[in-house]
Enzyme design. Structure first.
Site, PDB file in Angstrom:
ATOM      1  N   ASP A  46       0.853  -1.194   0.000  1.00  0.00           N
ATOM      2  CA  ASP A  46       0.000   0.000   0.000  1.00  0.00           C
ATOM      3  C   ASP A  46       0.887   1.242   0.000  1.00  0.00           C
ATOM      4  OD1 ASP A  46      -2.954   1.007   0.641  1.00  0.00           O
ATOM      5  OD2 ASP A  46      -1.544   2.242   1.771  1.00  0.00           O
ATOM      6  N   TYR A  51       3.192   9.747  -0.557  1.00  0.00           N
ATOM      7  CA  TYR A  51       4.291   9.209   0.254  1.00  0.00           C
ATOM      8  C   TYR A  51       5.660   9.446  -0.399  1.00  0.00           C
ATOM      9  CZ  TYR A  51       0.365   6.525   2.304  1.00  0.00           C
ATOM     10  OH  TYR A  51      -0.831   6.144   2.867  1.00  0.00           O
ATOM     11  N   LYS A  76      -2.601   5.935  -4.546  1.00  0.00           N
ATOM     12  CA  LYS A  76      -3.699   6.865  -4.247  1.00  0.00           C
ATOM     13  C   LYS A  76      -3.463   8.219  -4.904  1.00  0.00           C
ATOM     14  CE  LYS A  76      -3.637   4.683   0.308  1.00  0.00           C
ATOM     15  NZ  LYS A  76      -2.219   4.561   0.661  1.00  0.00           N
ATOM     16  N   HIS A 109      -7.395   9.663  -2.229  1.00  0.00           N
ATOM     17  CA  HIS A 109      -6.739   9.578  -0.911  1.00  0.00           C
ATOM     18  C   HIS A 109      -7.574  10.228   0.193  1.00  0.00           C
ATOM     19  CE1 HIS A 109      -2.401   9.147   0.812  1.00  0.00           C
ATOM     20  NE2 HIS A 109      -3.288   8.944   1.754  1.00  0.00           N
ATOM     21  N   LEU A 191      -2.045  -0.288  13.898  1.00  0.00           N
ATOM     22  CA  LEU A 191      -1.420  -0.270  15.230  1.00  0.00           C
ATOM     23  C   LEU A 191      -1.482   1.136  15.828  1.00  0.00           C
ATOM     24  CD1 LEU A 191       1.750  -2.412  14.297  1.00  0.00           C
ATOM     25  CD2 LEU A 191      -0.356  -3.209  15.421  1.00  0.00           C
ATOM     26  N   LYS A 231       2.840  -1.000   8.861  1.00  0.00           N
ATOM     27  CA  LYS A 231       4.122  -0.476   8.356  1.00  0.00           C
ATOM     28  C   LYS A 231       5.225  -0.786   9.350  1.00  0.00           C
ATOM     29  CE  LYS A 231       7.283   3.039   8.851  1.00  0.00           C
ATOM     30  NZ  LYS A 231       7.957   3.463  10.110  1.00  0.00           N
ATOM     31  N   SER A 232       6.380  -1.186   8.862  1.00  0.00           N
ATOM     32  CA  SER A 232       7.578  -1.247   9.695  1.00  0.00           C
ATOM     33  C   SER A 232       8.794  -1.189   8.779  1.00  0.00           C
ATOM     34  CB  SER A 232       7.627  -2.526  10.533  1.00  0.00           C
ATOM     35  OG  SER A 232       8.825  -2.546  11.270  1.00  0.00           O
ATOM     36  N   VAL A 233       9.854  -0.581   9.294  1.00  0.00           N
ATOM     37  CA  VAL A 233      11.125  -0.623   8.570  1.00  0.00           C
ATOM     38  C   VAL A 233      12.094  -1.586   9.262  1.00  0.00           C
ATOM     39  CG1 VAL A 233      10.949   1.688   7.564  1.00  0.00           C
ATOM     40  CG2 VAL A 233      11.937   1.426   9.849  1.00  0.00           C
ATOM     41  N   ARG A 237      10.154  -6.936  12.956  1.00  0.00           N
ATOM     42  CA  ARG A 237       8.738  -6.572  13.081  1.00  0.00           C
ATOM     43  C   ARG A 237       7.952  -6.902  11.804  1.00  0.00           C
ATOM     44  NH1 ARG A 237       9.486  -0.579  15.779  1.00  0.00           N
ATOM     45  NH2 ARG A 237       9.818  -1.262  17.938  1.00  0.00           N
ATOM     46  N   ASN A 241       4.797  -9.301  12.110  1.00  0.00           N
ATOM     47  CA  ASN A 241       3.453  -8.840  11.739  1.00  0.00           C
ATOM     48  C   ASN A 241       2.757  -9.755  10.726  1.00  0.00           C
ATOM     49  OD1 ASN A 241       3.922  -6.705  13.438  1.00  0.00           O
ATOM     50  ND2 ASN A 241       4.307  -5.204  11.817  1.00  0.00           N
TER      51      ASN A 241
HETATM   52  N1  LIG Z   1      -5.206   6.401   3.500  1.00  0.00           N
HETATM   53  C1  LIG Z   1      -4.647   7.143   4.421  1.00  0.00           C
HETATM   54  O1  LIG Z   1      -4.968   8.333   4.597  1.00  0.00           O
HETATM   55  C2  LIG Z   1      -3.598   6.529   5.290  1.00  0.00           C
HETATM   56  C3  LIG Z   1      -3.131   7.226   6.417  1.00  0.00           C
HETATM   57  C4  LIG Z   1      -2.166   6.618   7.224  1.00  0.00           C
HETATM   58  C5  LIG Z   1      -1.686   5.356   6.914  1.00  0.00           C
HETATM   59  N2  LIG Z   1      -2.140   4.707   5.785  1.00  0.00           N
HETATM   60  C6  LIG Z   1      -1.619   3.371   5.428  1.00  0.00           C
HETATM   61  O2  LIG Z   1      -1.605   2.522   6.569  1.00  0.00           O
HETATM   62  C7  LIG Z   1      -0.276   2.005   6.744  1.00  0.00           C
HETATM   63  C8  LIG Z   1      -0.018   1.689   8.193  1.00  0.00           C
HETATM   64  O3  LIG Z   1      -0.249   2.807   9.021  1.00  0.00           O
HETATM   65  P1  LIG Z   1       0.918   3.561   9.826  1.00  0.00           P
HETATM   66  O4  LIG Z   1       2.149   3.533   9.016  1.00  0.00           O
HETATM   67  O5  LIG Z   1       0.383   4.862  10.277  1.00  0.00           O
HETATM   68  O6  LIG Z   1       1.075   2.793  11.164  1.00  0.00           O
HETATM   69  P2  LIG Z   1       0.921   1.356  11.822  1.00  0.00           P
HETATM   70  O7  LIG Z   1       1.133   0.260  10.869  1.00  0.00           O
HETATM   71  O8  LIG Z   1      -0.328   1.434  12.612  1.00  0.00           O
HETATM   72  O9  LIG Z   1       2.172   1.442  12.836  1.00  0.00           O
HETATM   73  C9  LIG Z   1       3.485   1.627  12.371  1.00  0.00           C
HETATM   74  C10 LIG Z   1       4.384   1.970  13.563  1.00  0.00           C
HETATM   75  O10 LIG Z   1       4.399   0.879  14.481  1.00  0.00           O
HETATM   76  C11 LIG Z   1       5.717   0.348  14.573  1.00  0.00           C
HETATM   77  N3  LIG Z   1       5.577  -1.104  14.518  1.00  0.00           N
HETATM   78  C12 LIG Z   1       5.212  -1.864  13.445  1.00  0.00           C
HETATM   79  N4  LIG Z   1       5.181  -3.159  13.767  1.00  0.00           N
HETATM   80  C13 LIG Z   1       5.527  -3.242  15.074  1.00  0.00           C
HETATM   81  C14 LIG Z   1       5.709  -4.323  15.963  1.00  0.00           C
HETATM   82  N5  LIG Z   1       5.494  -5.569  15.570  1.00  0.00           N
HETATM   83  N6  LIG Z   1       6.099  -4.039  17.242  1.00  0.00           N
HETATM   84  C15 LIG Z   1       6.306  -2.774  17.648  1.00  0.00           C
HETATM   85  N7  LIG Z   1       6.161  -1.701  16.839  1.00  0.00           N
HETATM   86  C16 LIG Z   1       5.784  -1.940  15.561  1.00  0.00           C
HETATM   87  C17 LIG Z   1       6.505   0.911  13.411  1.00  0.00           C
HETATM   88  O11 LIG Z   1       7.849   1.095  13.764  1.00  0.00           O
HETATM   89  P3  LIG Z   1       9.124   0.799  12.795  1.00  0.00           P
HETATM   90  O12 LIG Z   1       8.753   1.167  11.399  1.00  0.00           O
HETATM   91  O13 LIG Z   1      10.174   1.715  13.378  1.00  0.00           O
HETATM   92  O14 LIG Z   1       9.469  -0.648  12.943  1.00  0.00           O
HETATM   93  C18 LIG Z   1       5.799   2.244  13.188  1.00  0.00           C
HETATM   94  O15 LIG Z   1       6.304   3.212  14.117  1.00  0.00           O
HETATM   95  C19 LIG Z   1       0.592   3.123   6.160  1.00  0.00           C
HETATM   96  O16 LIG Z   1       1.927   2.724   5.942  1.00  0.00           O
HETATM   97  C20 LIG Z   1      -0.183   3.447   4.906  1.00  0.00           C
HETATM   98  O17 LIG Z   1       0.055   2.452   3.917  1.00  0.00           O
HETATM   99  C21 LIG Z   1      -3.080   5.283   4.992  1.00  0.00           C
END
Ligand SMILES: NC(=O)c1ccc[n+]([C@@H]2O[C@H](COP(=O)([O-])OP(=O)(O)OC[C@H]3O[C@@H](n4cnc5c(N)ncnc54)[C@H](OP(=O)(O)O)[C@@H]3O)[C@@H](O)[C@H]2O)c1
Length: 274
Positions: A46, A51, A76, A109, A191, A231-233, A237, A241
């Site tokens: 995604d 981005y 998007k 988006h 998350l 998301k994770s880098v 993790r 996940n």
């Molecule tokens: N449509 C929209 O408007 C919209 C908006 C926001 C997001 N999105 C999509 O949703 C995706 C996910 O959302 P998000 O990136 O906000 O956040 P998320 O997936 O909810 O959380 C990511 C965060 O959690 C950490 N993390 C991931 N796996 C973990 C684990 N197993 N243990 C501990 N920490 C963990 C990551 O750290 P590290 O990376 O440092 O490991 C990062 O800081 C985005 O990448 C994007 O594709 C869409």
């Protein structure tokens, strides 16, 4: 390798229920992160024009050695491109930056209701689908009143609505509306952008069943039927996940996690973003 279930969208297109999100992954890092995700078994990425990392995602997909049909890629439409003519230009730019032949899913988006007519933009997405360069079209961050206009004023029901969902924002009314209209919910920030990791109630469940807080939370999403793309880098993790298909949460634990809802957004209200 983990078998990831697929969901069939209202246009017949199949999408893996778990994907890999790349928001806030810097362009310099996105290729490697996406390569790790593909290596450990993710088959759905995604991304978004916003981005700034479509080029690296495309490189990872192209160099994966997998057939293009084996990876599902979403992008998007960026907010400044809602005018239908500009939307088509932006779509072509995403295709060119990704350079993977076609898109599996393209979304508006944000609805941007203060800034133009998202129904006209939606009709531009219908025209994009007619070109054959995108298999499925949907929306993101649409509230019920936005969807009602799209449903009343166009010929195509969005295949997905990608919205913020996590245990602190369970979105029951909007998810129910999506379901009622055959629109699949994609849960962004599953998350809560990492905020959920310190949650004491989920931690207690995780400790009891021998899983991590992230795994329990992602499993909660899956059992609710939503599509997710954490998301994770961090390699460990990214691997952790995807290891969420070998256990099931009991109904009592599902309900306890849902009860954490406090209607708390990490992102903006879609009606306010301009
Ligand atoms: N449509 C929209 O408007 C919209 C908006 C926001 C997001 N999105 C999509 O949703 C995706 C996910 O959302 P998000 O990136 O906000 O956040 P998320 O997936 O909810 O959380 C990511 C965060 O959690 C950490 N993390 C991931 N796996 C973990 C684990 N197993 N243990 C501990 N920490 C963990 C990551 O750290 P590290 O990376 O440092 O490991 C990062 O800081 C985005 O990448 C994007 O594709 C869409």
């Amino acid at each position: 390798m983990t078998a990831i279930p697929s969901i069939t969208l209202n246009d017949g297109v199949e999408i893996p229920q778990l994907g890999f999100g790349v928001w806030q992954v810097p362009p310099a890092d996105v290729k490697v992160a996406t390569q790790i995700a593909i290596e450990v078994g993710y088959r759905h990425i995604d991304t978004a024009e916003m981005y700034g990392n479509e080029v690296g995602v495309g490189e990872a997909v192209r160099e994966s050695g997998l057939d293009r049909s084996e990876i599902f890629v979403t992008s998007k439409l960026n907010n400044g491109f809602h005018d239908p003519a500009q939307a088509m230009v932006a779509f072509e730019q995403s295709l060119s930056d990704l350079n993977i032949g076609y898109l599996d899913l393209f979304l508006i988006h944000w609805p941007m209701p203060l800034n133009g007519d998202f129904v006209a933009t939606w009709k531009a997405l219908e025209a994009m689908k007619a070109t054959g360069k995108v298999r499925s079209i949907g929306v993101s961050n649409f509230l019920i009143h936005h969807l009602e206009r799209v449903l009343a004023e166009s010929d195509t029901v969005p295949s997905v609505n990608q919205i913020e969902v996590h245990p602190y924002l369970t979105q029951e009314p909007l998810r129910a509306f999506n379901t009622e209209h055959s629109i699949v919910t994609e849960a962004w920030s599953p998350l809560a952008s990492g905020k959920i990791i310190g949650d004491a109630a989920i931690s207690a469940i995780a400790d009891r069943i021998g899983k991590s807080v992230a795994q329990v939370t992602l499993r909660w999403h899956l059992q609710r039927g939503d599509i997710i793309f954490p998301k994770s880098v961090t390699r460990s993790r990214i691997q952790e996940n995807i290891e969420i298909f070998d256990f099931e949460l009991a109904e009592a634990d599902m309900l306890a996690i849902s009860a954490l809802n406090r209607d708390e957004r990490t992102g903006p209200n879609p009606d306010d973003i301009n």
